[in-house]
Design an enzyme around this catalytic site. Structure first.
Site, PDB file in Angstrom:
ATOM      1  N   CYS A  74     -21.132   1.437  11.911  1.00  0.00           N
ATOM      2  CA  CYS A  74     -20.986   1.638  13.351  1.00  0.00           C
ATOM      3  C   CYS A  74     -22.236   1.083  14.027  1.00  0.00           C
ATOM      4  O   CYS A  74     -23.350   1.574  13.781  1.00  0.00           O
ATOM      5  CB  CYS A  74     -20.810   3.121  13.672  1.00  0.00           C
ATOM      6  SG  CYS A  74     -20.644   3.470  15.435  1.00  0.00           S
ATOM      7  N   CYS A 198     -18.054  -0.169  21.647  1.00  0.00           N
ATOM      8  CA  CYS A 198     -18.040  -0.335  20.192  1.00  0.00           C
ATOM      9  C   CYS A 198     -19.034  -1.439  19.844  1.00  0.00           C
ATOM     10  O   CYS A 198     -18.838  -2.591  20.243  1.00  0.00           O
ATOM     11  CB  CYS A 198     -16.640  -0.679  19.691  1.00  0.00           C
ATOM     12  SG  CYS A 198     -16.566  -1.044  17.922  1.00  0.00           S
TER      13      CYS A 198
END
Length: 257
Positions: A74, A198
């Protein structure tokens, strides 16, 4: 019942429950606990859970969980982990840390975390779209307007298509503002919905624009704020890829689950 001390961090609206697990108290096999912490009604509420642990070959290790308990890299979570590690006194403004895809480096300048991503040399054109893995796989499709689409319905259609249904894929909808600027909305696997930002998706989006226009830096406007990505193109390989943006502590506390 388990009581957990936590900190809440966010990076351009991508939010995470951060846990200092240097003493190993968090049961990493309890994936239901991860889901409970991420629950926005009955838990803390987050796009993921991040554990910070000691590492022999780096300053720390970041262990990241999606709300469904799956693991991946991530980008925004990594930036938040860097800021959390500094707040814990583990690092100063420069660091190297371990993530699921190996060693990463990062530095903090004027409140912005500059995260060095791994080189990317494998990508695919699918018609007018792109498939690029920047630590997590991302499907990238250009649209006339990111405001006129439903990223959840459209994202699910691609994510659960025959090709991607088993392993999953993140789906990014991109609106070209200029040769070096994009608007972006992202459907994330594991979350199974839209997130405000994101990091790995913004990175993949920037590389796709680099393939289109030849630029080496891109500004990305996500729902949660602005990120920047810089990179170099060496033949078919992208290198020196930096994801740049803010990471901030929101609050901390205890929760019993």
């Amino acid at each position: 019942m388990v009581t957990i001390n936590f900190h809440k961090y966010q990076g351009t609206g991508n939010d995470f429950v951060m846990i200092d697990n240097r003493d190993g108290h968090f049961d990493k096999s309890d994936l239901e606990m991860v889901s409970s912490l991420c629950d926005r009604r009955f838990g803390v509420g987050a796009d993921g859970v991040i554990l910070i642990e000691e590492a022999e070959s780096a300053d720390f290790e970041m262990i990241y969980y999606n709300p469904d308990g799956s693991q991946s890299l991530c980008g925004n979570g990594s930036r938040c982990a860097v800021m959390f590690a500094r707040d814990l006194g583990m690092i100063q403004n420069d660091t190297s840390f371990l993530a699921i895809d190996g060693l990463h480096k990062a530095h903090i300048v004027d409140g912005l975390v500059h995260l060095l991503m791994h080189d990317v040399s494998v990508y695919e054109n699918i018609g007018d779209d792109y498939l690029i893995d920047t630590g997590s796989p991302h499907y990238l499709t250009y649209v006339d307007s990111t405001e006129s689409i439903d990223p959840v319905d459209a994202g699910r259609e691609i994510r659960y298509s025959d090709r991607f249904s088993k392993e999953g894929v993140n789906v990014n909808f991109l609106e070209k503002v200029s040769d070096d600027e994009l608007k972006i909305r992202t459907y994330e696997r594991g979350v199974e919905g839209e997130t405000f930002s994101c990091g790995t998706g913004c990175t993949a989006a920037a590389l796709s624009l680099g393939l289109k226009t030849g630029v080496d830096h891109v500004k990305l406007n996500a729902i949660g704020g602005e990120l920047k990505v810089s990179f170099k193109k060496d033949g078919e390989r992208f290198k020196d890829i930096y994801l740049i943006g803010p990471a901030e502590r929101v609050f901390g506390g205890q929760i019993s689950l």
